[in-house]
Design a protein around this motif. Sequence first.
Motif, mmCIF file in Angstrom:
data_model
loop_
_atom_site.group_PDB
_atom_site.id
_atom_site.type_symbol
_atom_site.label_atom_id
_atom_site.label_comp_id
_atom_site.label_asym_id
_atom_site.label_seq_id
_atom_site.Cartn_x
_atom_site.Cartn_y
_atom_site.Cartn_z
ATOM 1 N N ARG A 150 9.663 1.210 -1.055
ATOM 2 C CA ARG A 150 10.259 0.862 -2.348
ATOM 3 C C ARG A 150 9.206 0.265 -3.284
ATOM 4 O O ARG A 150 9.150 0.596 -4.478
ATOM 5 C CB ARG A 150 11.421 -0.117 -2.156
ATOM 6 N N ALA A 151 8.360 -0.616 -2.742
ATOM 7 C CA ALA A 151 7.301 -1.196 -3.563
ATOM 8 C C ALA A 151 6.312 -0.127 -4.011
ATOM 9 O O ALA A 151 5.858 -0.122 -5.162
ATOM 10 C CB ALA A 151 6.587 -2.298 -2.779
ATOM 11 N N MET A 152 5.985 0.786 -3.112
ATOM 12 C CA MET A 152 5.075 1.883 -3.444
ATOM 13 C C MET A 152 5.628 2.721 -4.588
ATOM 14 O O MET A 152 4.917 3.065 -5.544
ATOM 15 C CB MET A 152 4.863 2.753 -2.188
ATOM 16 N N LEU A 254 -11.555 -4.760 -2.707
ATOM 17 C CA LEU A 254 -11.213 -6.018 -3.367
ATOM 18 C C LEU A 254 -10.765 -5.813 -4.811
ATOM 19 O O LEU A 254 -9.976 -6.604 -5.336
ATOM 20 C CB LEU A 254 -12.406 -6.974 -3.318
ATOM 21 N N ALA A 255 -11.243 -4.735 -5.454
ATOM 22 C CA ALA A 255 -10.864 -4.464 -6.846
ATOM 23 C C ALA A 255 -9.560 -3.692 -6.978
ATOM 24 O O ALA A 255 -9.033 -3.561 -8.087
ATOM 25 C CB ALA A 255 -11.981 -3.697 -7.548
ATOM 26 N N ALA A 256 -9.035 -3.188 -5.868
ATOM 27 C CA ALA A 256 -7.801 -2.405 -5.931
ATOM 28 C C ALA A 256 -6.585 -3.311 -6.120
ATOM 29 O O ALA A 256 -6.477 -4.356 -5.462
ATOM 30 C CB ALA A 256 -7.630 -1.589 -4.655
ATOM 31 N N PRO A 257 -5.653 -2.929 -6.989
ATOM 32 C CA PRO A 257 -4.436 -3.724 -7.159
ATOM 33 C C PRO A 257 -3.603 -3.760 -5.882
ATOM 34 O O PRO A 257 -3.595 -2.804 -5.100
ATOM 35 C CB PRO A 257 -3.685 -2.994 -8.280
ATOM 36 N N LEU A 258 -2.908 -4.847 -5.691
ATOM 37 C CA LEU A 258 -1.991 -4.949 -4.560
ATOM 38 C C LEU A 258 -0.841 -3.966 -4.739
ATOM 39 O O LEU A 258 -0.258 -3.875 -5.825
ATOM 40 C CB LEU A 258 -1.441 -6.362 -4.451
ATOM 41 N N LEU A 259 -0.512 -3.252 -3.681
ATOM 42 C CA LEU A 259 0.656 -2.380 -3.700
ATOM 43 C C LEU A 259 1.908 -3.168 -3.347
ATOM 44 O O LEU A 259 2.980 -2.949 -3.919
ATOM 45 C CB LEU A 259 0.468 -1.234 -2.710
ATOM 46 N N CYS A 260 1.762 -4.077 -2.406
ATOM 47 C CA CYS A 260 2.891 -4.910 -1.980
ATOM 48 C C CYS A 260 2.348 -6.078 -1.174
ATOM 49 O O CYS A 260 1.209 -6.055 -0.724
ATOM 50 C CB CYS A 260 3.886 -4.096 -1.150
ATOM 51 N N VAL A 261 3.175 -7.086 -0.996
ATOM 52 C CA VAL A 261 2.886 -8.205 -0.099
ATOM 53 C C VAL A 261 4.092 -8.370 0.811
ATOM 54 O O VAL A 261 5.223 -8.525 0.341
ATOM 55 C CB VAL A 261 2.611 -9.504 -0.873
ATOM 56 N N ARG A 262 3.842 -8.327 2.101
ATOM 57 C CA ARG A 262 4.951 -8.390 3.067
ATOM 58 C C ARG A 262 5.678 -9.729 2.990
ATOM 59 O O ARG A 262 5.071 -10.773 2.783
ATOM 60 C CB ARG A 262 4.418 -8.149 4.478
#
Length: 411
Positions: A150-152, A254-262
């Motif tokens: 869902r976050a993806m 490190l430069a990639a945006p977070l897709l989700c945090v569990r």
Amino acid sequence: MVMSPELDRVTVLGDEAAARGHLARICFKTGPPTLTGVELEWTVHDAADPARRVDRERLREALGRHSPVTVDPTSPADELRRGGTVTVEPGGQVEISAAARPSVAALILATEADAAELRALLDAAGLVLGRTGMDPWRSPRPVVETPRYRAMRRVFDRRGPAGRAMMYSTAGLQVCLDVGEPGQVAERWAAAHAVGPPLLAAFATADRHAGRRTGWASARMAAWLAIDPARTRPVWSPGRADRDPVAAWTEYALAAPLLCVRDDGPDWSTPPGVTFADWLAGALDRPPTTDDLDYHLSTLFPPVRPRGYLELRYLDAQPGREWTVPLAVLAALFADPATTREALAAAGPVADRWSAAARRGLAERPLATAAAALFDLALAALPRLDLPAGLHDEIDRAIRRRRAVAERGHR
């Protein structure tokens, strides 16, 4: 693929230096290149009507005790008889991750046995495996929903429909190779990327989707390229060929945006644009751990991803047993340093032509020229794989057929 790097003790990452140290330890495991692995993914279809939707419950019943917990939380998720694990992707695609093996022949025989077992399970439920890298009949639609998926979807939807096409309609073939000895890492890393466009072109199978021609040789790769460059563009490129692989990957991750945090709840979404470096700097309400960083790496999808080994992610799913051909080609190209060096030189002129390869395949003449040269190198190195005579001859003939197609494109 069961070829996992060692797991560090989970610790809080206090700063960017700690994150960089962790990435350097886990992502490039050096040593003699001995293991090869493969992951096979397929779309799944009703045998009588391939355009009919196949829902999660039908997949659960078909896979039984081999169902992953994303499909059945009570499942033991048993391996197949030869050690392959089964996963189900968000659109209902089924994947086998084979255990890595020191012998390509053993890998092929074990994986084919597991694929036959999977086909038998699906056949009993009136289901069949697809034969291409993109669902030719159905439009994108979710089958498996998890907080991650869902976050993806939320993240990818910000950039258009390509994310849903990738999540719900694509099927790929992944080949996994050892990083190699310390002195080989940079060359193997570069070659793994450089041969990607010509081999993508040569093995493209995804020209149809949802009942129509797409205008792409590989609409699967077209979807990946359109999703989010910060997490899907190649890490290596000819213009930055002098970059140290570990430093380049660390910067990328490190430069990639977070897709989700569990989280314990159903919502794993994060504020738009927050990178892992931002998290290290205090952007979220708790500091990240090594486990968070490992999970973040699993949300990055470049054509070549370092996971202790090199995961080559750019090939479309192949029909039937034909997955053995690109597997053997890549294993042969990386069988010895001299061949790998020659492969890098042959593919170098087209090493950045990912979009052209996805769009035109071998109709792009420079890609056809490079593919033919790579097939020649693979044929010369094929005896180094020590395949049984029958399997060697089968793959030799298949490579020669592919080379003839590339030669026609070259002309």
